[in-house]
Write a protein that holds these residues in place. Structure first.
Motif, mmCIF file in Angstrom:
data_model
loop_
_atom_site.group_PDB
_atom_site.id
_atom_site.type_symbol
_atom_site.label_atom_id
_atom_site.label_comp_id
_atom_site.label_asym_id
_atom_site.label_seq_id
_atom_site.Cartn_x
_atom_site.Cartn_y
_atom_site.Cartn_z
ATOM 1 N N SER A 283 0.814 -1.214 0.000
ATOM 2 C CA SER A 283 0.000 0.000 0.000
ATOM 3 C C SER A 283 0.848 1.265 0.000
ATOM 4 C CB SER A 283 -0.935 0.015 1.217
ATOM 5 O OG SER A 283 -0.192 -0.090 2.413
ATOM 6 N N ASN A 284 2.150 1.113 0.255
ATOM 7 C CA ASN A 284 3.021 2.282 0.372
ATOM 8 C C ASN A 284 4.451 1.886 0.058
ATOM 9 O OD1 ASN A 284 3.310 5.173 1.586
ATOM 10 N ND2 ASN A 284 4.896 4.003 2.639
ATOM 11 N N ARG A 285 5.244 2.860 -0.364
ATOM 12 C CA ARG A 285 6.674 2.655 -0.551
ATOM 13 C C ARG A 285 7.362 4.008 -0.377
ATOM 14 N NH1 ARG A 285 2.878 2.686 -3.357
ATOM 15 N NH2 ARG A 285 3.142 0.708 -4.431
ATOM 16 N N TYR A 286 8.693 3.990 -0.237
ATOM 17 C CA TYR A 286 9.466 5.218 -0.081
ATOM 18 C C TYR A 286 10.384 5.382 -1.293
ATOM 19 C CZ TYR A 286 7.866 5.480 4.735
ATOM 20 O OH TYR A 286 7.079 5.575 5.863
ATOM 21 N N ILE A 287 10.422 6.611 -1.825
ATOM 22 C CA ILE A 287 11.194 6.877 -3.033
ATOM 23 C C ILE A 287 12.260 7.916 -2.726
ATOM 24 C CG2 ILE A 287 11.108 7.692 -5.421
ATOM 25 C CD1 ILE A 287 9.654 5.033 -4.957
ATOM 26 N N ALA A 288 13.498 7.606 -3.072
ATOM 27 C CA ALA A 288 14.628 8.477 -2.769
ATOM 28 C C ALA A 288 14.614 9.742 -3.611
ATOM 29 C CB ALA A 288 15.936 7.724 -2.986
ATOM 30 N N ALA A 289 14.895 10.867 -2.959
ATOM 31 C CA ALA A 289 15.063 12.138 -3.653
ATOM 32 C C ALA A 289 16.443 12.168 -4.308
ATOM 33 C CB ALA A 289 14.922 13.291 -2.655
ATOM 34 N N PRO A 290 16.689 13.127 -5.205
ATOM 35 C CA PRO A 290 17.993 13.177 -5.878
ATOM 36 C C PRO A 290 19.189 13.233 -4.932
ATOM 37 C CG PRO A 290 16.436 14.589 -7.013
ATOM 38 C CD PRO A 290 15.736 14.113 -5.777
ATOM 39 N N ASP A 291 19.013 13.841 -3.754
ATOM 40 C CA ASP A 291 20.128 13.938 -2.817
ATOM 41 C C ASP A 291 20.233 12.739 -1.880
ATOM 42 O OD1 ASP A 291 17.771 14.619 -1.450
ATOM 43 O OD2 ASP A 291 18.866 15.836 0.013
ATOM 44 N N GLU A 292 19.353 11.756 -2.054
ATOM 45 C CA GLU A 292 19.391 10.533 -1.251
ATOM 46 C C GLU A 292 19.891 9.397 -2.132
ATOM 47 O OE1 GLU A 292 15.796 11.013 1.950
ATOM 48 O OE2 GLU A 292 15.195 10.813 -0.159
ATOM 49 N N THR A 293 20.954 8.747 -1.715
ATOM 50 C CA THR A 293 21.579 7.703 -2.522
ATOM 51 C C THR A 293 21.685 6.414 -1.731
ATOM 52 O OG1 THR A 293 23.849 8.154 -1.810
ATOM 53 C CG2 THR A 293 22.982 9.487 -3.636
ATOM 54 N N THR A 294 22.113 5.373 -2.403
ATOM 55 C CA THR A 294 22.344 4.099 -1.728
ATOM 56 C C THR A 294 23.336 4.279 -0.583
ATOM 57 O OG1 THR A 294 21.808 2.754 -3.673
ATOM 58 C CG2 THR A 294 23.271 1.770 -2.045
ATOM 59 N N ALA A 295 24.388 5.055 -0.812
ATOM 60 C CA ALA A 295 25.395 5.274 0.228
ATOM 61 C C ALA A 295 24.858 6.102 1.384
ATOM 62 C CB ALA A 295 26.627 5.959 -0.368
ATOM 63 N N SER A 296 24.069 7.132 1.100
ATOM 64 C CA SER A 296 23.571 7.979 2.191
ATOM 65 C C SER A 296 22.573 7.215 3.053
ATOM 66 C CB SER A 296 22.940 9.258 1.634
ATOM 67 O OG SER A 296 21.722 9.014 0.954
ATOM 68 N N LEU A 297 21.706 6.412 2.431
ATOM 69 C CA LEU A 297 20.761 5.596 3.200
ATOM 70 C C LEU A 297 21.508 4.536 3.999
ATOM 71 C CD1 LEU A 297 17.972 5.135 0.503
ATOM 72 C CD2 LEU A 297 17.809 6.528 2.575
ATOM 73 N N ALA A 298 22.518 3.933 3.395
ATOM 74 C CA ALA A 298 23.321 2.914 4.083
ATOM 75 C C ALA A 298 24.038 3.515 5.287
ATOM 76 C CB ALA A 298 24.331 2.308 3.121
ATOM 77 N N THR A 299 24.545 4.722 5.125
ATOM 78 C CA THR A 299 25.256 5.384 6.226
ATOM 79 C C THR A 299 24.314 5.662 7.390
ATOM 80 O OG1 THR A 299 26.805 6.419 4.668
ATOM 81 C CG2 THR A 299 26.628 7.397 6.855
ATOM 82 N N GLU A 300 23.105 6.141 7.085
ATOM 83 C CA GLU A 300 22.129 6.413 8.145
ATOM 84 C C GLU A 300 21.759 5.136 8.896
ATOM 85 O OE1 GLU A 300 17.560 8.139 8.714
ATOM 86 O OE2 GLU A 300 18.598 8.424 6.803
ATOM 87 N N ALA A 301 21.492 4.073 8.148
ATOM 88 C CA ALA A 301 21.157 2.792 8.784
ATOM 89 C C ALA A 301 22.327 2.288 9.626
ATOM 90 C CB ALA A 301 20.777 1.763 7.725
ATOM 91 N N ALA A 302 23.541 2.469 9.112
ATOM 92 C CA ALA A 302 24.737 2.016 9.826
ATOM 93 C C ALA A 302 24.904 2.750 11.158
ATOM 94 C CB ALA A 302 25.974 2.226 8.956
ATOM 95 N N TRP A 303 24.735 4.060 11.156
ATOM 96 C CA TRP A 303 24.864 4.819 12.397
ATOM 97 C C TRP A 303 23.861 4.346 13.444
ATOM 98 C CZ3 TRP A 303 28.970 6.895 13.874
ATOM 99 C CH2 TRP A 303 29.788 7.682 13.061
#
Length: 322
Positions: A41-61
């Motif tokens: 019913s829902n999903r999240y879509i990355a903005a141009p300034d959100e990348t695989t690395a930036s999401l990975a870094t946030e999850a890692a922290w």
């Protein structure tokens, strides 16, 4: 016995949530059509300034914080993704630099939706053989970048996100030792054309778009996942009734229901987040795991089975006592 013990989990989602109704404004589809076939019913879509690395870094922290450790103590990073920031170097090295834990081992694994299971299996082997003492294992994807938004049969299925775990080598004994108890991984390249991206640096020179033959993938998924789960249980001498939680790859609610039924596992023991996150490929298992840990369902001592299947085909399962 030296085992890889999970000591922290974390996850990250892009800022923008996109509901089925919002998606129907740009794609020839409807909420009823998507929910009825997928449970999404829902999903999240990355903005141009959100990348695989930036999401990975946030999850890692978040995983590092949950583990109560210093980032500099991590000497191994294995990042699973099919959507790296660059062709090279590995996205894992970008994350390593972001975390400030330079000098250790860092590399990517490409096994699509099974990527996190592959990455966790590799990290477990390296920890148990002494190549590292503390590992960060990440699944991170921006699948929205490779979707064909004119193909309603595929673009409605996927979302972006990241999940991470910290595991460390510890001496464990007793009747119920914590850590990774068994992992089984498989691949069969004969089914390449059932789920793939029609591009690449050495063929077309372009990124390409995702292509999938859904019904065929569904049939293989139910059979392969049930078989690999049984393999892991046989290796550990345990049974389905011993499992406290199944954390599966969040591809499709129908696949999850069919797999649980084939195993004889009650649906209330299955962690399901596909409705909120859609299919986030290599990120889906650690995303779901982190959610179940943070909401209190999964607690220390629980026996947790992870499983996934993805393009290749690749598939696998991992049994952990958290």
């Amino acid at each position: 016995m030296l085992r890889s013990v999970l000591i922290g989990t974390g996850s990250a989602l892009p800022r923008q949530a996109v509901s089925n109704a919002e998606l129907a404004e740009r794609v020839d589809t409807s909420d009823e059509w998507i929910v009825g076939r997928t449970g999404i019913s829902n999903r999240y879509i990355a903005a141009p300034d959100e990348t695989t690395a930036s999401l990975a870094t946030e999850a890692a922290w978040k995983a590092i914080e949950a583990a109560g450790i210093e980032a500099a103590s991590i000497d191994l990073i294995v990042l699973a993704t099919a959507t790296p920031d660059q062709t090279f170097p590995a996205t894992a090295t970008i994350v390593q630099n972001n975390l400030g834990c330079r000098g250790g081992i860092a590399f990517d694994v490409a096994a699509v939706c099974s990527g996190f299971l592959y990455a966790l299996g590799i990290a477990d082997s390296m920890l148990r053989t002494g190549m590292a003492r503390r590992a960060l294992v990440i699944g991170s994807e921006t699948f929205s970048r490779i979707l064909d938004w004119d193909d309603r049969t595929t673009c409605v299925l996927f979302g972006d996100g990241a999940g991470a775990v910290v595991v460390e080598a510890r001496e464990e004994d007793g009747e119920k030792p914590r850590g990774i108890l068994a992992t089984r991984l498989h691949a069969d390249g004969a089914h390449n054309q059932l789920l793939y991206v029609d591009g690449g640096p050495s063929t077309t020179g372009t990124v390409g778009k995702l292509r999938m033959k859904g019904p065929e993938v569904f049939r293989h998924a139910v059979v392969n996942l049930a078989e690999v789960l049984k393999e892991v249980l046989e290796e550990t001498g345990l049974s389905t009734s011993d499992i406290d939680w199944l954390v599966p790859h969040q591809a499709n609610a129908r696949i999850l229901d069919a797999t649980a039924k084939k195993l004889g596992l009650p649906t209330e023991k299955v962690v399901m987040t596909v409705g909120q996150h859609a299919n986030t490929s290599a990120a889906s298992v650690p995303l779901a795991l982190d959610q179940a840990v943070r909401d209190g369902r999964i607690v220390q001592g629980d026996l947790v089975m992870l499983e996934a299947m993805g393009g290749g085909f690749t598939w696998g399962a991992c049994l952990i006592r958290v």
